[in-house]
Design a protein around this motif. Structure first.
Motif, PDB file in Angstrom:
ATOM      1  N   GLN A  71       0.853  -1.192   0.000  1.00 34.45           N
ATOM      2  CA  GLN A  71       0.000   0.000   0.000  1.00 34.45           C
ATOM      3  C   GLN A  71       0.884   1.235   0.000  1.00 34.45           C
ATOM      4  O   GLN A  71       1.832   1.315   0.783  1.00 34.45           O
ATOM      5  CB  GLN A  71      -0.900   0.033   1.233  1.00 34.45           C
ATOM      6  CG  GLN A  71      -1.921  -1.059   1.265  1.00 34.45           C
ATOM      7  CD  GLN A  71      -2.762  -1.006   2.532  1.00 34.45           C
ATOM      8  OE1 GLN A  71      -2.430  -0.332   3.497  1.00 34.45           O
ATOM      9  NE2 GLN A  71      -3.861  -1.732   2.530  1.00 34.45           N
ATOM     10  N   LEU A  72       0.557   2.203  -0.872  1.00 33.53           N
ATOM     11  CA  LEU A  72       1.355   3.418  -0.983  1.00 33.53           C
ATOM     12  C   LEU A  72       0.460   4.629  -1.177  1.00 33.53           C
ATOM     13  O   LEU A  72      -0.661   4.514  -1.676  1.00 33.53           O
ATOM     14  CB  LEU A  72       2.301   3.328  -2.190  1.00 33.53           C
ATOM     15  CG  LEU A  72       3.369   2.240  -2.140  1.00 33.53           C
ATOM     16  CD1 LEU A  72       3.983   2.047  -3.514  1.00 33.53           C
ATOM     17  CD2 LEU A  72       4.431   2.590  -1.131  1.00 33.53           C
ATOM     18  N   LEU A  73       0.983   5.784  -0.807  1.00 36.56           N
ATOM     19  CA  LEU A  73       0.333   7.045  -1.141  1.00 36.56           C
ATOM     20  C   LEU A  73       0.797   7.451  -2.544  1.00 36.56           C
ATOM     21  O   LEU A  73       1.918   7.128  -2.937  1.00 36.56           O
ATOM     22  CB  LEU A  73       0.722   8.128  -0.133  1.00 36.56           C
ATOM     23  CG  LEU A  73       0.278   7.873   1.307  1.00 36.56           C
ATOM     24  CD1 LEU A  73       0.907   8.895   2.239  1.00 36.56           C
ATOM     25  CD2 LEU A  73      -1.227   7.900   1.416  1.00 36.56           C
ATOM     26  N   PRO A  74      -0.034   8.173  -3.296  1.00 39.55           N
ATOM     27  CA  PRO A  74       0.349   8.555  -4.666  1.00 39.55           C
ATOM     28  C   PRO A  74       1.636   9.372  -4.747  1.00 39.55           C
ATOM     29  O   PRO A  74       2.306   9.349  -5.773  1.00 39.55           O
ATOM     30  CB  PRO A  74      -0.844   9.378  -5.154  1.00 39.55           C
ATOM     31  CG  PRO A  74      -1.989   8.929  -4.328  1.00 39.55           C
ATOM     32  CD  PRO A  74      -1.399   8.568  -2.989  1.00 39.55           C
ATOM     33  N   ASN A  75       2.007  10.080  -3.688  1.00 41.46           N
ATOM     34  CA  ASN A  75       3.231  10.891  -3.728  1.00 41.46           C
ATOM     35  C   ASN A  75       4.492  10.090  -3.416  1.00 41.46           C
ATOM     36  O   ASN A  75       5.586  10.619  -3.493  1.00 41.46           O
ATOM     37  CB  ASN A  75       3.122  12.069  -2.762  1.00 41.46           C
ATOM     38  CG  ASN A  75       3.052  11.623  -1.324  1.00 41.46           C
ATOM     39  OD1 ASN A  75       2.335  10.688  -1.002  1.00 41.46           O
ATOM     40  ND2 ASN A  75       3.792  12.273  -0.455  1.00 41.46           N
ATOM     41  N   GLU A  76       4.376   8.820  -3.106  1.00 45.41           N
ATOM     42  CA  GLU A  76       5.544   7.978  -2.832  1.00 45.41           C
ATOM     43  C   GLU A  76       6.098   7.446  -4.167  1.00 45.41           C
ATOM     44  O   GLU A  76       6.143   6.248  -4.425  1.00 45.41           O
ATOM     45  CB  GLU A  76       5.183   6.847  -1.880  1.00 45.41           C
ATOM     46  CG  GLU A  76       4.823   7.348  -0.492  1.00 45.41           C
ATOM     47  CD  GLU A  76       4.505   6.233   0.464  1.00 45.41           C
ATOM     48  OE1 GLU A  76       5.419   5.820   1.202  1.00 45.41           O
ATOM     49  OE2 GLU A  76       3.356   5.765   0.468  1.00 45.41           O
ATOM     50  N   GLN A  77       6.529   8.390  -5.000  1.00 48.03           N
ATOM     51  CA  GLN A  77       6.919   8.074  -6.368  1.00 48.03           C
ATOM     52  C   GLN A  77       8.132   7.163  -6.456  1.00 48.03           C
ATOM     53  O   GLN A  77       8.202   6.294  -7.314  1.00 48.03           O
ATOM     54  CB  GLN A  77       7.168   9.364  -7.154  1.00 48.03           C
ATOM     55  CG  GLN A  77       7.109   9.163  -8.649  1.00 48.03           C
ATOM     56  CD  GLN A  77       5.765   8.615  -9.112  1.00 48.03           C
ATOM     57  OE1 GLN A  77       4.715   9.134  -8.777  1.00 48.03           O
ATOM     58  NE2 GLN A  77       5.794   7.548  -9.888  1.00 48.03           N
ATOM     59  N   LEU A 115      -7.957   3.410  -3.331  1.00 51.08           N
ATOM     60  CA  LEU A 115      -9.006   3.769  -2.382  1.00 51.08           C
ATOM     61  C   LEU A 115      -8.973   5.289  -2.208  1.00 51.08           C
ATOM     62  O   LEU A 115      -7.984   5.848  -1.725  1.00 51.08           O
ATOM     63  CB  LEU A 115      -8.777   3.052  -1.053  1.00 51.08           C
ATOM     64  CG  LEU A 115      -8.682   1.527  -1.157  1.00 51.08           C
ATOM     65  CD1 LEU A 115      -8.252   0.934   0.166  1.00 51.08           C
ATOM     66  CD2 LEU A 115      -9.987   0.946  -1.617  1.00 51.08           C
ATOM     67  N   ARG A 116     -10.017   5.948  -2.612  1.00 47.48           N
ATOM     68  CA  ARG A 116     -10.067   7.414  -2.610  1.00 47.48           C
ATOM     69  C   ARG A 116     -10.178   7.968  -1.188  1.00 47.48           C
ATOM     70  O   ARG A 116     -10.954   7.470  -0.373  1.00 47.48           O
ATOM     71  CB  ARG A 116     -11.261   7.911  -3.430  1.00 47.48           C
ATOM     72  CG  ARG A 116     -11.250   7.428  -4.857  1.00 47.48           C
ATOM     73  CD  ARG A 116     -10.405   8.319  -5.693  1.00 47.48           C
ATOM     74  NE  ARG A 116     -10.414   7.843  -7.068  1.00 47.48           N
ATOM     75  CZ  ARG A 116      -9.404   7.979  -7.883  1.00 47.48           C
ATOM     76  NH1 ARG A 116      -8.326   8.591  -7.497  1.00 47.48           N
ATOM     77  NH2 ARG A 116      -9.458   7.511  -9.096  1.00 47.48           N
ATOM     78  N   ASN A 117      -9.379   9.011  -0.887  1.00 48.87           N
ATOM     79  CA  ASN A 117      -9.421   9.711   0.399  1.00 48.87           C
ATOM     80  C   ASN A 117      -9.444   8.742   1.574  1.00 48.87           C
ATOM     81  O   ASN A 117     -10.223   8.900   2.507  1.00 48.87           O
ATOM     82  CB  ASN A 117     -10.635  10.649   0.453  1.00 48.87           C
ATOM     83  CG  ASN A 117     -10.538  11.730  -0.594  1.00 48.87           C
ATOM     84  OD1 ASN A 117      -9.478  12.296  -0.815  1.00 48.87           O
ATOM     85  ND2 ASN A 117     -11.649  11.994  -1.261  1.00 48.87           N
ATOM     86  N   ASP A 121      -5.392   9.457  -1.260  1.00 47.46           N
ATOM     87  CA  ASP A 121      -5.739   8.157  -1.816  1.00 47.46           C
ATOM     88  C   ASP A 121      -4.717   7.142  -1.324  1.00 47.46           C
ATOM     89  O   ASP A 121      -3.586   7.488  -0.991  1.00 47.46           O
ATOM     90  CB  ASP A 121      -5.682   8.182  -3.342  1.00 47.46           C
ATOM     91  CG  ASP A 121      -6.779   9.034  -3.969  1.00 47.46           C
ATOM     92  OD1 ASP A 121      -7.657   9.523  -3.234  1.00 47.46           O
ATOM     93  OD2 ASP A 121      -6.735   9.216  -5.197  1.00 47.46           O
ATOM     94  N   LEU A 122      -5.119   5.902  -1.296  1.00 46.10           N
ATOM     95  CA  LEU A 122      -4.224   4.811  -0.931  1.00 46.10           C
ATOM     96  C   LEU A 122      -4.174   3.856  -2.119  1.00 46.10           C
ATOM     97  O   LEU A 122      -5.206   3.367  -2.573  1.00 46.10           O
ATOM     98  CB  LEU A 122      -4.740   4.099   0.318  1.00 46.10           C
ATOM     99  CG  LEU A 122      -3.819   3.097   0.973  1.00 46.10           C
ATOM    100  CD1 LEU A 122      -2.535   3.764   1.455  1.00 46.10           C
ATOM    101  CD2 LEU A 122      -4.517   2.426   2.141  1.00 46.10           C
ATOM    102  N   LEU A 123      -2.977   3.642  -2.648  1.00 46.76           N
ATOM    103  CA  LEU A 123      -2.801   2.733  -3.777  1.00 46.76           C
ATOM    104  C   LEU A 123      -2.464   1.347  -3.262  1.00 46.76           C
ATOM    105  O   LEU A 123      -1.671   1.196  -2.339  1.00 46.76           O
ATOM    106  CB  LEU A 123      -1.648   3.194  -4.674  1.00 46.76           C
ATOM    107  CG  LEU A 123      -1.679   4.608  -5.203  1.00 46.76           C
ATOM    108  CD1 LEU A 123      -0.443   4.874  -6.047  1.00 46.76           C
ATOM    109  CD2 LEU A 123      -2.930   4.862  -5.987  1.00 46.76           C
ATOM    110  N   MET A 124      -3.048   0.346  -3.880  1.00 47.89           N
ATOM    111  CA  MET A 124      -2.698  -1.040  -3.582  1.00 47.89           C
ATOM    112  C   MET A 124      -2.006  -1.584  -4.823  1.00 47.89           C
ATOM    113  O   MET A 124      -2.613  -1.704  -5.880  1.00 47.89           O
ATOM    114  CB  MET A 124      -3.944  -1.877  -3.279  1.00 47.89           C
ATOM    115  CG  MET A 124      -3.653  -3.336  -3.037  1.00 47.89           C
ATOM    116  SD  MET A 124      -2.762  -3.654  -1.516  1.00 47.89           S
ATOM    117  CE  MET A 124      -4.110  -3.694  -0.364  1.00 47.89           C
ATOM    118  N   MET A 125      -0.697  -1.840  -4.681  1.00 48.74           N
ATOM    119  CA  MET A 125       0.064  -2.406  -5.792  1.00 48.74           C
ATOM    120  C   MET A 125       0.316  -3.877  -5.503  1.00 48.74           C
ATOM    121  O   MET A 125       0.587  -4.262  -4.365  1.00 48.74           O
ATOM    122  CB  MET A 125       1.377  -1.658  -5.978  1.00 48.74           C
ATOM    123  CG  MET A 125       1.166  -0.206  -6.396  1.00 48.74           C
ATOM    124  SD  MET A 125       2.677   0.616  -6.898  1.00 48.74           S
ATOM    125  CE  MET A 125       3.007  -0.198  -8.463  1.00 48.74           C
ATOM    126  N   GLY A 126       0.219  -4.699  -6.544  1.00 47.29           N
ATOM    127  CA  GLY A 126       0.411  -6.130  -6.376  1.00 47.29           C
ATOM    128  C   GLY A 126       1.403  -6.686  -7.371  1.00 47.29           C
ATOM    129  O   GLY A 126       1.522  -6.191  -8.493  1.00 47.29           O
TER     130      GLY A 126
END
Length: 150
Positions: A104-110, A127-129, A139-144
């Motif tokens: 799980q990452l925030l969009p700014n964790e480039q 997942l928005r906000n 937002d919370l990104l789920m990368m797999g």
């Protein structure tokens, strides 16, 4: 590649801005938290990763593992830590029979997003906000990773 369990001292000389708005350690950032608070936030699954020159390249936290799947937190200190993160995941796969990873990452964790993308991870959910950090919702990104379970 060298990894070991992280200690409080591993975090003490890192600029607090490196953890600002980061999903890693979102319960106890070094920014304004005491050493005892940070020590309490460290779990058994926190690893510090070094390169060949014994320079810290990042941190990996195992949040949960079950049925061949691991949920990880990753915080990188350098842009090109791909081989080191891949080595940690390979070691985890060998030790714990894992075949799928989620982060799980925030969009700014480039830096982390770019590294994981180069390793074949894709964004599987957004997942928005979802998370409130330093006065704002993000937002919370789920990368797999690709599923290697048989």
């Amino acid at each position: 590649m060298l990894l070991r369990l992280a200690t409080v001292d591993d975090f003490s000389n890192i600029e607090s801005s490196n953890f600002k708005c980061s999903t890693y350690k979102n319960l106890a950032f070094p920014l304004g938290c005491s050493m005892s608070e940070l020590d309490a936030a460290l779990g058994d699954g926190d690893f510090v990763v070094f390169n060949e020159k014994k320079t810290k390249v990042g941190f990996v936290r195992i949040k949960a593992m079950f049925e061949g799947i691991a949920y990880l937190d990753i915080h990188l200190l350098h842009d090109f830590a791909d081989e080191h993160i891949q080595a940690v995941m390979s070691w985890l796969a060998e030790q714990y029979h894992l075949g799928k990873y989620y982060v799980q990452l925030l969009p700014n964790e480039q830096r982390e997003i770019d590294c994981l993308t180069r390793l074949g991870f894709t964004e599987e959910a957004r997942l928005r906000n979802q998370i409130f950090v330093e006065g704002a919702y993000y937002d919370l990104l789920m990368m797999g990773s690709e599923d290697q379970r048989v």
